[in-house]
Design an enzyme around this catalytic site. Structure first.
Site, PDB file in Angstrom:
ATOM      1  N   GLU A 129       0.822  -1.222   0.000  1.00 25.87           N
ATOM      2  CA  GLU A 129       0.000   0.000   0.000  1.00 25.87           C
ATOM      3  C   GLU A 129       0.854   1.269   0.000  1.00 25.87           C
ATOM      4  O   GLU A 129       0.544   2.249  -0.678  1.00 25.87           O
ATOM      5  CB  GLU A 129      -0.903  -0.012   1.250  1.00 25.87           C
ATOM      6  CG  GLU A 129      -1.872   1.122   1.315  1.00 25.87           C
ATOM      7  CD  GLU A 129      -2.881   1.084   0.168  1.00 25.87           C
ATOM      8  OE1 GLU A 129      -3.746   0.230   0.168  1.00 25.87           O
ATOM      9  OE2 GLU A 129      -2.762   1.944  -0.742  1.00 25.87           O
ATOM     10  N   GLY A 134       1.355   7.381  -0.699  1.00 29.97           N
ATOM     11  CA  GLY A 134       1.563   7.540   0.741  1.00 29.97           C
ATOM     12  C   GLY A 134       0.488   6.833   1.536  1.00 29.97           C
ATOM     13  O   GLY A 134       0.258   5.633   1.370  1.00 29.97           O
ATOM     14  N   ILE A 136      -2.751   7.250   1.348  1.00 28.91           N
ATOM     15  CA  ILE A 136      -4.041   7.053   0.665  1.00 28.91           C
ATOM     16  C   ILE A 136      -4.202   5.563   0.315  1.00 28.91           C
ATOM     17  O   ILE A 136      -3.345   4.995  -0.354  1.00 28.91           O
ATOM     18  CB  ILE A 136      -4.107   7.843  -0.660  1.00 28.91           C
ATOM     19  CG1 ILE A 136      -3.812   9.312  -0.439  1.00 28.91           C
ATOM     20  CG2 ILE A 136      -5.444   7.674  -1.332  1.00 28.91           C
ATOM     21  CD1 ILE A 136      -3.790  10.093  -1.739  1.00 28.91           C
ATOM     22  N   LYS A 205       4.741   4.569  -9.847  1.00 30.69           N
ATOM     23  CA  LYS A 205       3.473   4.386  -9.143  1.00 30.69           C
ATOM     24  C   LYS A 205       2.328   4.095 -10.108  1.00 30.69           C
ATOM     25  O   LYS A 205       1.476   3.242  -9.837  1.00 30.69           O
ATOM     26  CB  LYS A 205       3.172   5.631  -8.296  1.00 30.69           C
ATOM     27  CG  LYS A 205       4.174   5.792  -7.140  1.00 30.69           C
ATOM     28  CD  LYS A 205       4.066   7.162  -6.511  1.00 30.69           C
ATOM     29  CE  LYS A 205       5.007   7.326  -5.332  1.00 30.69           C
ATOM     30  NZ  LYS A 205       5.112   8.724  -4.876  1.00 30.69           N
TER      31      LYS A 205
HETATM   32  N1  HSE Z   1       9.032  10.978  -2.868  1.00 35.15           N
HETATM   33  C1  HSE Z   1       7.684  10.552  -2.977  1.00 35.15           C
HETATM   34  C2  HSE Z   1       6.832  11.732  -3.312  1.00 35.15           C
HETATM   35  C3  HSE Z   1       7.145   9.975  -1.693  1.00 35.15           C
HETATM   36  O1  HSE Z   1       7.347  12.835  -3.339  1.00 35.15           O
HETATM   37  O2  HSE Z   1       5.668  11.518  -3.548  1.00 35.15           O
HETATM   38  C4  HSE Z   1       7.249   8.519  -1.612  1.00 35.15           C
HETATM   39  O3  HSE Z   1       6.609   7.868  -2.653  1.00 35.15           O
END
Ligand code: HSE
Length: 433
Positions: A129, A134, A136, A205
């Site tokens: 997750e 983060g 969410i 992501k």
């Molecule tokens: N560095 C990432 C961001 C956070 O700025 O969203 C961790 O995935």
């Protein structure tokens, strides 16, 4: 009832947050599980660096194998990031019968199928997750909340650092370097912020979300990725004047079986809810055939929010450890033998509206040369604004277009940028209504 033992590999920002959540919310966790989660060991190459949480020094080791081969440990939390040695640690831990929780988006995006296949074959759970968005619960939402629907698209803001930088540039007019420095100080950026800024982190992501949403393998290197490095305060200002904010969007759509996945800065209108997603906040739309359009919003980065997602995965898996069940749900929710290999849509075939900022010499005939090239390539102009007035000197000409084909845009800009009246490389930003 037996307790559940975990080992943590990686005592950095998120690892520290995980220890804090386990300590701080010990009672909440045991009220939910009916037993305790015991942190048995923490491995990190640097065990001497001071951290903002107290742990008994007997828990610390510099050798991750002490965790992986500890027969008492049920769940390994991997938070070192990167492909290697994280991949070896995870595969080894799964083969030793441990469940795994990881926030490692690079690894899952680039080599996730191997890990998912390994987890399924040994019937162990893998929680990830925290890899995306983060705190969410977007992974859980797609895997469980939308399990019964055909997902049409997933898109939004999924990099807190880039969003923080763009927000600061918009609201305070500060430059890119200053905004990045602040993001790093606040702990949102990766150790190497290049991935945040270049769009690579968002691409990791969205690759994971695409696999989950569409049940398909994704060739990570084929994802079209453009970062925010070239966006100047000037562009943010002009966009604002035209009624738009600039956001780094990650987009994944299933277009009649072809998967359109891309990451790029995008101009969105003030009415679009994503335009109000500020700082380190993330927001993800999930659109289902029957579910319609839904949005998840929350903290997409930072020590404690991300640690909450990690520990929530640990709690979920701990339930299986306690009940003796395992592998109830496959890592991607789709059975792995049903995972398809859907084709990725080529960026050349995508159509969008565009904002162009041309840096040109202020001289008669310049505009007609530019508009001539755009017209020849079937790109229709919506509006033109010249910023500045310096006869014979450099000025910015901003052009908004109607919807145009990427292939034609690329061809036009190549031609335009080679004109002798064009001083700097043209800035182009896609526009979404
Ligand atoms: N560095 C990432 C961001 C956070 O700025 O969203 C961790 O995935």
């Amino acid at each position: 009832m037996r307790d559940v033992k975990v080992g943590l590999i990686g005592f950095g920002t998120i690892g520290t947050g995980v220890v804090k959540i386990l300590q701080q919310n010990k009672n909440i966790i045991s009220d939910k599980l009916g037993t305790s989660i015991i942190l048995k060991k923490i491995a990190d190459l640097d065990i001497n660096r001071p951290r903002s949480v107290k742990v008994d020094s007997s828990l610390l080791t510099a050798d991750a194998n002490e965790i992986i081969s500890d027969p008492e440990i049920d769940i390994v939390i991997e938070l070192i990031g990167g492909i290697n040695p994280a991949k070896d640690f995870i595969i080894e831990a799964l083969k030793k019968g441990k469940h795994v929780v990881t926030a490692n988006k690079a690894l899952l995006a680039e080599e996730g199928m191997e890990i998912f296949e390994c987890a399924e074959s040994v019937k162990r759970n893998i929680g990830f997750e925290a890899s995306t968005g983060g705190v969410i619960p977007v992974v859980r939402a797609i895997k469980e909340g939308f399990a019964s629907d055909e997902i049409r698209s997933v898109y939004g803001i999924i990099n807190g650092t880039a969003n923080y930088i763009l927000t600061k540039m918009t609201n305070e007019g500060i430059d890119f370097a200053q905004a990045l420095k602040e993001a790093q100080e606040k702990g949102f950026a990766e150790a190497d912020p290049t991935l945040d800024i270049s769009g690579g982190d968002s691409a990791h992501k969205i690759a994971i979300l695409s696999m989950l949403a569409f049940g398909t393998k994704i060739e990570f290197n084929s994802i079209y990725t453009e970062g925010i490095e070239r966006i100047a305060s000037e562009d943010i200002k002009y966009a604002y004047e035209l009624g738009y904010k600039v956001k780094l969007l990650a987009i994944a759509k299933n277009v009649n079986g072809e998967i359109d996945v891309r990451v790029h800065p995008t101009m969105i209108t003030f009415e679009n809810p994503l335009s109000n997603v500020s700082n380190e906040y993330n927001a993800v739309y999930i659109e289902g055939k029957n579910a319609g359009r839904n949005i998840l919003f929350g903290k997409g980065a930072g020590e404690l929010p991300t640690a909450v997602a990690v520990v929530s995965d640990v709690i979920d898996i701990a339930r299986d450890v306690i009940s003796g069940e395992s592998g109830r749900m496959t890592p991607l929710s789709f059975k792995l033998n049903r995972i398809a290999n859907k084709p990725l849509r080529a960026i050349d075939d995508v159509r969008s509206r565009f904002y162009f900022r041309f840096s040109v010499v202020d001289r008669p005939g310049v505009l007609s040369k530019i508009s001539g090239i755009l017209g020849k390539n079937d790109i229709s102009i919506l509006s033109v604004i010249q910023k500045g007035e310096k006869d014979g000197e450099k000025v910015s000409v901003v052009i908004m277009t109607h919807e145009a084909l990427e292939k034609s845009v690329r061809k036009s800009l190549q031609e335009i940028d080679s004109l002798d009246v064009v001083v700097d490389k043209t800035i182009s930003i896609r526009v979404e209504e």
